[in-house]
Design a protein around this motif. Structure first.
Motif, short mmCIF file in Angstrom:
data_model
loop_
_atom_site.label_atom_id
_atom_site.label_comp_id
_atom_site.label_asym_id
_atom_site.label_seq_id
_atom_site.Cartn_x
_atom_site.Cartn_y
_atom_site.Cartn_z
N LEU A 211 1.15 -1.22 0.33
CA LEU A 211 0.64 -0.05 0.66
C LEU A 211 1.05 1.08 0.30
CD1 LEU A 211 -2.88 -0.77 2.54
CD2 LEU A 211 -3.00 -0.38 0.36
N ARG A 212 1.92 1.75 0.48
CA ARG A 212 2.66 2.22 0.76
C ARG A 212 3.86 2.76 -0.64
NH1 ARG A 212 5.57 0.90 4.45
NH2 ARG A 212 4.72 1.69 6.40
N GLN A 213 3.90 1.66 -1.48
CA GLN A 213 4.28 2.16 -2.61
C GLN A 213 3.74 2.12 -3.54
OE1 GLN A 213 6.25 -1.69 -3.75
NE2 GLN A 213 6.81 -0.46 -5.82
N GLU A 214 2.22 2.00 -3.36
CA GLU A 214 1.17 1.78 -4.18
C GLU A 214 0.43 3.43 -4.47
OE1 GLU A 214 -0.01 0.09 -7.67
OE2 GLU A 214 1.93 -0.68 -7.07
N MET A 215 0.32 3.90 -2.75
CA MET A 215 -0.88 4.37 -2.67
C MET A 215 -0.11 5.36 -1.52
SD MET A 215 -4.44 2.25 -2.12
CE MET A 215 -4.84 4.23 -2.26
N GLY A 216 1.18 5.63 -1.35
CA GLY A 216 2.12 6.10 -0.43
C GLY A 216 0.96 5.53 1.01
N ILE A 217 1.23 7.42 1.88
CA ILE A 217 0.80 7.00 2.80
C ILE A 217 -0.34 7.16 3.65
CG2 ILE A 217 1.31 9.77 3.47
CD1 ILE A 217 2.66 6.77 6.20
N LEU A 218 -0.85 8.14 2.10
CA LEU A 218 -2.12 7.80 2.49
C LEU A 218 -3.02 6.54 2.31
CD1 LEU A 218 -3.06 10.67 0.39
CD2 LEU A 218 -3.36 11.40 2.48
N GLY A 219 -2.75 5.85 1.24
CA GLY A 219 -3.40 3.72 1.61
C GLY A 219 -2.89 3.64 2.42
N LEU A 220 -2.11 3.82 3.35
CA LEU A 220 -1.43 2.72 4.68
C LEU A 220 -2.41 3.20 5.77
CD1 LEU A 220 -0.07 1.07 6.35
CD2 LEU A 220 1.59 2.52 6.81
N ARG A 221 -2.56 4.79 5.50
CA ARG A 221 -3.92 5.29 6.79
C ARG A 221 -5.01 4.84 6.24
NH1 ARG A 221 -1.28 11.39 6.84
NH2 ARG A 221 0.56 11.00 8.69
N MET A 222 -5.44 4.93 5.31
CA MET A 222 -6.41 4.29 4.56
C MET A 222 -7.14 3.32 5.47
SD MET A 222 -8.47 3.77 1.06
CE MET A 222 -7.86 6.13 0.92
#
Length: 418
Positions: A211-222
């Protein structure tokens, strides 16, 4: 625990408050200039009317299915929204007004949280006759999911639903569609579905590194938010970083005087909004463009940005420099269909840094602007104008189905005859 209170089909419900005969009938609220559907009652949704459907495609339903069509009455909706917030503040001091129909409530420290939300929904319904749904969860994103469940299953939840256990989190996420996750857009949801992700639960099964690679920190927070780990606290509203006023003309215009008058009006409106938030701007951008859909006509568009010698929120100053920007890009011949003014690089009104070499008219113009704003607030917008504006011309949207301003205008008040 965080709660999200949301007005059900808010715009349509606001219209029904004062038109009791519309209850049980399909109601649609149209966008600016009566363009397309931006709100639908449950009955309108049952007819298969999608969000964003153009009015001309559903017009026949007025005769065949008793469809009620309303022009967007944002003055009414804003007033009802403010009244909902006033009632909400009786139950919680920590409120983040997220949109005109949604507010987050931060309930940590409050006892009987679920019962408070049940009572809040009841008071809004009794006080305003406005149906709402409330979702409660440990995080904002999960509160959105809980709200959707409360709205989808009102008979089982009483329109108030709390996700307060891992069992409820898992069940909710396995039911919740990935495209409805807060922050996942249509294009990204299609990409996720192509990878076999169809629910919020599927999304949370992605490894953190992926998720961090694909969407950045926002994906991980999501992901963490969906699993009940709060990543976002209460947001504090800040002044806007740019203010714009743009309009599409009724038809194409090649005359400089017409375009200049419109730009002057837009600049004056931007200045008014600046004064509202007590800011001044340093940069003004003006753009003009022709109708790109009429390929048989000369196509042209351009923009230009000017820097003010001193920060200002004076309509006189901003209109003057907007004209200088317009003069840089205007060419004779094309028929212009749209223009706009954008102000940027804001500083607080009481923290202006001025140039010692340039004339500063801020203090001289301030009492004039104050008097103009005061009279326009009392008499109606655009009553007092600059000389560069057309005194007779008032921009007005096409709103053939506009309801009355029941709660904000004495003349539109409902009259009861006993």
């Amino acid at each position: 625990m965080i709660a999200l209170i949301d007005g059900n089909n808010f715009y349509a419900s606001c219209e029904r408050i004062f038109n009791y005969g519309w209850r049980g009938r399909p109601v649609v609220v149209l966008s600016n200039n009566d363009g397309c559907a931006i709100a639908r009652s449950n009955e309108a949704k049952a007819l298969g009317i999608p969000m964003g459907e153009p009015y001309f495609k559903i017009k026949q339903l007025e005769k065949t299915h008793g469809l009620v069509v309303c022009s967007a009455n944002f003055v009414l909706y804003g007033d009802i929204s403010n009244r909902v917030v006033q009632i909400t503040r009786r139950y919680c001091n920590d409120i983040e007004v997220y949109s005109i129909d949604e507010s987050f409530l931060f309930l940590d420290g409050y006892s009987d949280q679920y019962q408070k939300m049940v009572d809040l929904r009841r008071d809004v319904l009794q006080g305003l006759d406005l149906p709402t749904s409330i979702g409660m969860a440990p995080s904002k994103t999960l509160a959105k999911v809980a709200n959707k469940i409360a709205k989808k299953f009102p008979d089982k939840t009483g329109s108030v639903y709390m996700i307060d256990s891992w069992k409820k989190i898992e069940a909710a996420l396995k039911w919740f569609p990935v495209e409805d996750i807060w922050g996942v857009g249509r294009r990204y949801s299609e990409k996720l579905k192509s990878q076999g992700v169809h629910t919020a639960w599927d999304f949370t099964q992605f490894p953190d590194d992926f998720l961090r690679q694909e969407m950045g920190i926002l994906g991980l927070r999501m992901k963490k938010e969906l699993l009940g780990e709060a990543q976002y606290g209460m947001s504090i509203s800040e002044p806007k970083k740019n203010i714009s006023t743009t309009r599409t003309f009724d038809t194409g215009h090649a005359e400089y005087d017409y375009v200049h008058e419109r730009v002057s009006t837009f600049a004056s409106e931007c200045a008014r909004k600046l004064r509202e938030q007590k800011s001044c701007c340093r940069h003004i951008t003006v753009f003009i463009m022709t109708d790109r859909f009429k390929q048989n006509q000369v196509q042209y568009s351009d923009s230009f940005t000017v820097t003010l010698p001193n920060p200002s929120n004076s309509s006189i100053e901003i209109s003057k420099y907007a004209k200088k920007a317009l003069d840089k890009i205007f060419i004779h011949g094309p028929k212009y269909r749209k223009a706009g003014v954008i102000t940027g690089t804001f500083v607080p009104e009481n923290e202006r840094m001025t140039s010692m070499f340039d004339v500063d008219n801020h203090e001289r113009h301030a009492p004039i602007m104050e008097a103009m704003d005061s009279m326009n607030n009392r008499l109606g917008k655009q009553k007092i104008k600059l000389a560069s504006q057309d005194v007779q011309k008032t921009w007005k949207m096409d709103q053939k189905h506009l309801s009355q301003r029941y709660s904000t205008s004495f003349h539109d008040s409902i009259i009861l005859q006993a």
